[in-house]
Structure formats: structure tokens, C-alpha cells
Design a protein around this motif. Sequence first.
Motif, PDB file in Angstrom:
ATOM      1  N   LEU A 208      64.306  16.404  38.356  1.00 44.95           N
ATOM      2  CA  LEU A 208      64.818  15.099  37.947  1.00 44.95           C
ATOM      3  C   LEU A 208      63.953  13.961  38.495  1.00 44.95           C
ATOM      4  CD1 LEU A 208      68.661  15.673  38.447  1.00 44.95           C
ATOM      5  CD2 LEU A 208      67.407  15.559  36.282  1.00 44.95           C
ATOM      6  N   ALA A 209      63.369  14.177  39.678  1.00 47.49           N
ATOM      7  CA  ALA A 209      62.544  13.128  40.284  1.00 47.49           C
ATOM      8  C   ALA A 209      61.143  13.078  39.685  1.00 47.49           C
ATOM      9  CB  ALA A 209      62.445  13.357  41.799  1.00 47.49           C
ATOM     10  N   ALA A 210      60.659  14.206  39.156  1.00 43.99           N
ATOM     11  CA  ALA A 210      59.291  14.267  38.633  1.00 43.99           C
ATOM     12  C   ALA A 210      59.027  13.235  37.527  1.00 43.99           C
ATOM     13  CB  ALA A 210      58.973  15.678  38.148  1.00 43.99           C
ATOM     14  N   PRO A 211      59.900  13.111  36.493  1.00 39.95           N
ATOM     15  CA  PRO A 211      59.640  12.096  35.457  1.00 39.95           C
ATOM     16  C   PRO A 211      59.597  10.678  36.022  1.00 39.95           C
ATOM     17  CG  PRO A 211      61.296  13.669  34.710  1.00 39.95           C
ATOM     18  CD  PRO A 211      61.082  13.922  36.166  1.00 39.95           C
ATOM     19  N   ILE A 212      60.452  10.405  37.016  1.00 35.75           N
ATOM     20  CA  ILE A 212      60.460   9.068  37.618  1.00 35.75           C
ATOM     21  C   ILE A 212      59.131   8.810  38.321  1.00 35.75           C
ATOM     22  CG2 ILE A 212      61.598   7.584  39.302  1.00 35.75           C
ATOM     23  CD1 ILE A 212      64.159   9.207  38.822  1.00 35.75           C
ATOM     24  N   ALA A 213      58.677   9.801  39.086  1.00 36.00           N
ATOM     25  CA  ALA A 213      57.412   9.651  39.810  1.00 36.00           C
ATOM     26  C   ALA A 213      56.237   9.475  38.847  1.00 36.00           C
ATOM     27  CB  ALA A 213      57.184  10.867  40.708  1.00 36.00           C
ATOM     28  N   LEU A 214      56.231  10.264  37.770  1.00 37.63           N
ATOM     29  CA  LEU A 214      55.136  10.175  36.803  1.00 37.63           C
ATOM     30  C   LEU A 214      55.160   8.851  36.047  1.00 37.63           C
ATOM     31  CD1 LEU A 214      55.227  13.834  35.438  1.00 37.63           C
ATOM     32  CD2 LEU A 214      53.454  12.814  36.872  1.00 37.63           C
ATOM     33  N   LYS A 215      56.356   8.330  35.778  1.00 40.15           N
ATOM     34  CA  LYS A 215      56.467   7.022  35.119  1.00 40.15           C
ATOM     35  C   LYS A 215      55.903   5.925  36.019  1.00 40.15           C
ATOM     36  CE  LYS A 215      58.576   7.347  31.046  1.00 40.15           C
ATOM     37  NZ  LYS A 215      58.032   6.721  29.802  1.00 40.15           N
ATOM     38  N   ILE A 216      56.267   5.979  37.298  1.00 36.58           N
ATOM     39  CA  ILE A 216      55.770   4.974  38.240  1.00 36.58           C
ATOM     40  C   ILE A 216      54.256   5.076  38.357  1.00 36.58           C
ATOM     41  CG2 ILE A 216      55.796   4.233  40.657  1.00 36.58           C
ATOM     42  CD1 ILE A 216      58.693   5.193  40.802  1.00 36.58           C
ATOM     43  N   GLY A 217      53.752   6.305  38.345  1.00 33.12           N
ATOM     44  CA  GLY A 217      52.309   6.517  38.448  1.00 33.12           C
ATOM     45  C   GLY A 217      51.561   6.345  37.147  1.00 33.12           C
ATOM     46  N   LYS A 218      52.272   5.922  36.089  1.00 32.43           N
ATOM     47  CA  LYS A 218      51.689   5.689  34.764  1.00 32.43           C
ATOM     48  C   LYS A 218      51.005   6.946  34.218  1.00 32.43           C
ATOM     49  CE  LYS A 218      50.930   0.786  35.773  1.00 32.43           C
ATOM     50  NZ  LYS A 218      49.955  -0.328  35.857  1.00 32.43           N
ATOM     51  N   GLN A 219      51.685   8.091  34.423  1.00 34.97           N
ATOM     52  CA  GLN A 219      51.159   9.376  33.955  1.00 34.97           C
ATOM     53  C   GLN A 219      51.997   9.866  32.768  1.00 34.97           C
ATOM     54  OE1 GLN A 219      48.508  10.731  35.271  1.00 34.97           O
ATOM     55  NE2 GLN A 219      48.312   9.896  37.322  1.00 34.97           N
ATOM     56  N   ASP A 220      52.181   9.006  31.770  1.00 36.13           N
ATOM     57  CA  ASP A 220      53.056   9.317  30.644  1.00 36.13           C
ATOM     58  C   ASP A 220      52.588  10.545  29.859  1.00 36.13           C
ATOM     59  OD1 ASP A 220      54.600   7.163  31.321  1.00 36.13           O
ATOM     60  OD2 ASP A 220      53.616   5.788  29.929  1.00 36.13           O
ATOM     61  N   GLN A 221      51.274  10.679  29.653  1.00 31.59           N
ATOM     62  CA  GLN A 221      50.751  11.819  28.915  1.00 31.59           C
ATOM     63  C   GLN A 221      51.021  13.113  29.671  1.00 31.59           C
ATOM     64  OE1 GLN A 221      46.523  11.722  28.217  1.00 31.59           O
ATOM     65  NE2 GLN A 221      46.527  13.551  26.932  1.00 31.59           N
ATOM     66  N   LEU A 222      50.825  13.090  30.975  1.00 30.97           N
ATOM     67  CA  LEU A 222      51.086  14.269  31.792  1.00 30.97           C
ATOM     68  C   LEU A 222      52.564  14.625  31.754  1.00 30.97           C
ATOM     69  CD1 LEU A 222      50.250  16.433  33.785  1.00 30.97           C
ATOM     70  CD2 LEU A 222      50.415  14.732  35.617  1.00 30.97           C
ATOM     71  N   LEU A 223      53.431  13.629  31.741  1.00 29.72           N
ATOM     72  CA  LEU A 223      54.871  13.875  31.680  1.00 29.72           C
ATOM     73  C   LEU A 223      55.239  14.652  30.426  1.00 29.72           C
ATOM     74  CD1 LEU A 223      57.753  13.428  32.682  1.00 29.72           C
ATOM     75  CD2 LEU A 223      57.732  11.190  31.547  1.00 29.72           C
ATOM     76  N   THR A 224      54.635  14.275  29.299  1.00 23.39           N
ATOM     77  CA  THR A 224      54.906  14.965  28.039  1.00 23.39           C
ATOM     78  C   THR A 224      54.516  16.435  28.113  1.00 23.39           C
ATOM     79  OG1 THR A 224      54.509  12.904  26.829  1.00 23.39           O
ATOM     80  CG2 THR A 224      54.456  14.947  25.561  1.00 23.39           C
ATOM     81  N   LEU A 225      53.420  16.726  28.784  1.00 19.46           N
ATOM     82  CA  LEU A 225      52.938  18.101  28.892  1.00 19.46           C
ATOM     83  C   LEU A 225      53.687  18.894  29.952  1.00 19.46           C
ATOM     84  CD1 LEU A 225      49.110  17.322  28.789  1.00 19.46           C
ATOM     85  CD2 LEU A 225      50.497  18.202  26.915  1.00 19.46           C
ATOM     86  N   LEU A 226      54.152  18.209  30.991  1.00 17.92           N
ATOM     87  CA  LEU A 226      54.725  18.896  32.144  1.00 17.92           C
ATOM     88  C   LEU A 226      56.168  19.330  31.930  1.00 17.92           C
ATOM     89  CD1 LEU A 226      54.009  19.782  34.981  1.00 17.92           C
ATOM     90  CD2 LEU A 226      54.807  17.559  35.823  1.00 17.92           C
ATOM     91  N   VAL A 227      56.937  18.564  31.178  1.00 19.88           N
ATOM     92  CA  VAL A 227      58.359  18.873  31.005  1.00 19.88           C
ATOM     93  C   VAL A 227      58.593  20.274  30.437  1.00 19.88           C
ATOM     94  CG1 VAL A 227      60.434  18.243  29.719  1.00 19.88           C
ATOM     95  CG2 VAL A 227      59.132  16.486  30.907  1.00 19.88           C
ATOM     96  N   PRO A 228      57.903  20.682  29.349  1.00 21.19           N
ATOM     97  CA  PRO A 228      58.104  22.062  28.862  1.00 21.19           C
ATOM     98  C   PRO A 228      57.723  23.117  29.897  1.00 21.19           C
ATOM     99  CG  PRO A 228      56.973  20.731  27.213  1.00 21.19           C
ATOM    100  CD  PRO A 228      56.965  19.947  28.481  1.00 21.19           C
ATOM    101  N   ALA A 229      56.659  22.865  30.663  1.00 22.06           N
ATOM    102  CA  ALA A 229      56.235  23.826  31.688  1.00 22.06           C
ATOM    103  C   ALA A 229      57.288  23.951  32.779  1.00 22.06           C
ATOM    104  CB  ALA A 229      54.899  23.400  32.287  1.00 22.06           C
ATOM    105  N   LEU A 230      57.929  22.844  33.146  1.00 19.39           N
ATOM    106  CA  LEU A 230      58.991  22.891  34.147  1.00 19.39           C
ATOM    107  C   LEU A 230      60.186  23.693  33.638  1.00 19.39           C
ATOM    108  CD1 LEU A 230      58.973  19.231  35.532  1.00 19.39           C
ATOM    109  CD2 LEU A 230      58.347  21.314  36.755  1.00 19.39           C
TER     110      LEU A 230
END
Length: 360
Positions: A208-230
Motif C-alpha cells: 500500500l505504501a509503494a504507490p505513494i512512495a513512487l508517486k512522490i518520487g515521480k516514478q509513475d511509469q515504474l508504478l504501472t509496471l510494478l503493480v502487476p509484479a507485486l
Amino acid sequence: MATSFFSATRLVAEREIKSFVRLKGFWIGFGFLLVGLFAVAILPTVLDGGRDAVAGVGPAASKVLDGADLDVRQVGDVAAAEQLVRSEEVKAAVVPDGTGQSATGVRVIALDGRPTKVVAALSTAPPVDLLDPADAGRDVQMVVIQVFALLFLVFGMGGVAIAQSTVTEKQTRVVEILVATVPVRALLAGKIVGHAVLTIAQAAVLVLAAPIALKIGKQDQLLTLLVPALGWFIPFLCLGFVLLAAIWAVAGSLVSRQEDLGSTMGLVMLLVFGPYIGVLIGSENETVMTVMSYVPFSSALAMPVRMFTGAAQAWEAVLALGVLAGAVVLIVLLASRLYSGSLLQTRGKVALAKAWAKMD
């Protein structure tokens, strides 16, 4: 009898959970995990101030690169520039555009991901060609693989708590009181369930914290790829923890003093550190990663990594998950026999053969 077993398992699990959530060390360790997660997501954006190396070909590239905050290396032709990109000596190459589609007269060549910083340094963004396209760049992939490996290591070593609590109960003779109240196998099941619940809860908070951290870090593309892997990593991690937890419990039941625990921990630590090191070293070797994906003790890490990098199909993950689940059942049954045969033997270290032969 079945009701009493499950009731006893629940009581032991609740006891384990309550005893560990009261420990300051538990919350400090989890706090470090959360801080580390946010640091990995945010710091690359904050600290990314270095100059990227770029190869330039021809006068048009020199004109575009003039004044850009980049480390420019002039080369003679496009082939030489591509070689520098493939060898990762430069982040990208700016070459003449032969298609006439670029307003600047040049194109940018990169390896596997769009070189955002390089393109941003140019006055006008030219088209970008990728030599080896990937959903996530190699640098990003390595960061995610290291995070997955670290989480696997942390949760895998978390089973030490089960071994330590077992030894403590034997050393203080509390175990004799416990087994007079609950079945030995329920004691083992309760310890595994209790710590598995703690593991799942910690993993859920991190997810639950990972998307928040990635949003703050402006890693939106990585977030899209990481969610299915999680989505794959969590069930693999939970089953992998149960597998290792059963073995940790046996390691603790074989000795009667905390000082002797190190003599039985070697194999379990190998089963934790082996996959961790194997994935970090062999993450780019498809054969090694494929084999590790179906070995129960390493599949909990290797298969989610392959799913993230796009090297595996969904049916492969389902198959590996099934193999891991089957291994969990088998190992827990074997561990139950050894745990039952060694738990009440409080005179020194118990040999595996003796523990197996001892009937509870």
C-alpha cells in the motif's frame, strides 16, 4: 479432536502475534523497511544531478548538443555510436536523422528505455530509437530486483524469531507446560500461522505504501509496471515464508540453548541467502532464472522477478506457485515429524535421525 487442534493453533498464533507486536525491535525493523522503501523511490529523483555521457555524430548533433548539460563524446559514425550505447559507455547517442521526420535533423538512440534526462537537456526533443526496447530500463529493473531480493531476505530471515522462541521455551522448560495444554503439532502450526500473519500484514502495508512512495518520487511509469509484479510477489513471498518458517522451527527444536542455535541454522540460512545472491548475480541469465523459478526455495523470488521483467508468462507463474504450494505441504509435514520428535528432548543437541525416530 480437529476442533481442539485448530483452537489450539489459533491460541498459539495469537500468543506469538501479541508477544512480537509488543517488542520495540519489531516496530523499529519495520520502520526501517518503510523508510528504505521511500528512500529507494524518492532519492534517485532528488540525487539525479550528474551529467550523462552522450555520443554525438555529425555537425547537426554538435549543434543540438551545444550548451547542453551533458558529457558529449564525438564519434565518427552511427555504428560507433550504437556500439557505445550497447556497451553502456554512454547513456544515449545523438545521430543524424535519415527519415526527415525530425525538426532538429537528429535522432536519439538509447538502449532499452527513453533517456528522459538526455532528451530534457536538448532544446527541442528529437525522436528516440531504442536498440533493445524494454518496458523498464535496465537501471530501473536492477533497482526493483534489488528491492525484491532485499524483501525476500528480510522476511526469510524473519523466521529466526520462530527458532529463537522455540529454543527459549525449551531452555526455560515452558515447553513442557505448553505441550501439556496443546498438541505439539498445534504448537508448531500456531507459530507458523502467527508469524505468517505478521509477514502478510507487513507485506500488505509495504504494498500500500509503494504507490505513494513512487508517486512522490515521480516514478509513475515504474508504478504501472510494478503493480502487476507485486500481485505475484505477495503470494510467492507468503508461501516461501511458510516453507522457511517450518524449517526454522525445526532448527530451533533441535537445540536446548540459545548458544547452540548457530549450529543448526546453517542450512536454513543457505536456503535464504542462496536465492538472494543467485538472483542478484544471475538476474540477466535467462537459463539460471528459469531454473530458479521452479525450485521451491528460490521460486518465491525468481518468478516474481521474471514476471516484472516480462521474461515469464502467467501460466509459468501459476505452475511455479503450484510447485511451491506442494513443496510447502511436504516440508511442513516433514517438519512436523521432526519438531514433535525433538521438542521435548532438552539434553543438548538432538540428531535429525533421533528426532525422526522419536514418536510423540
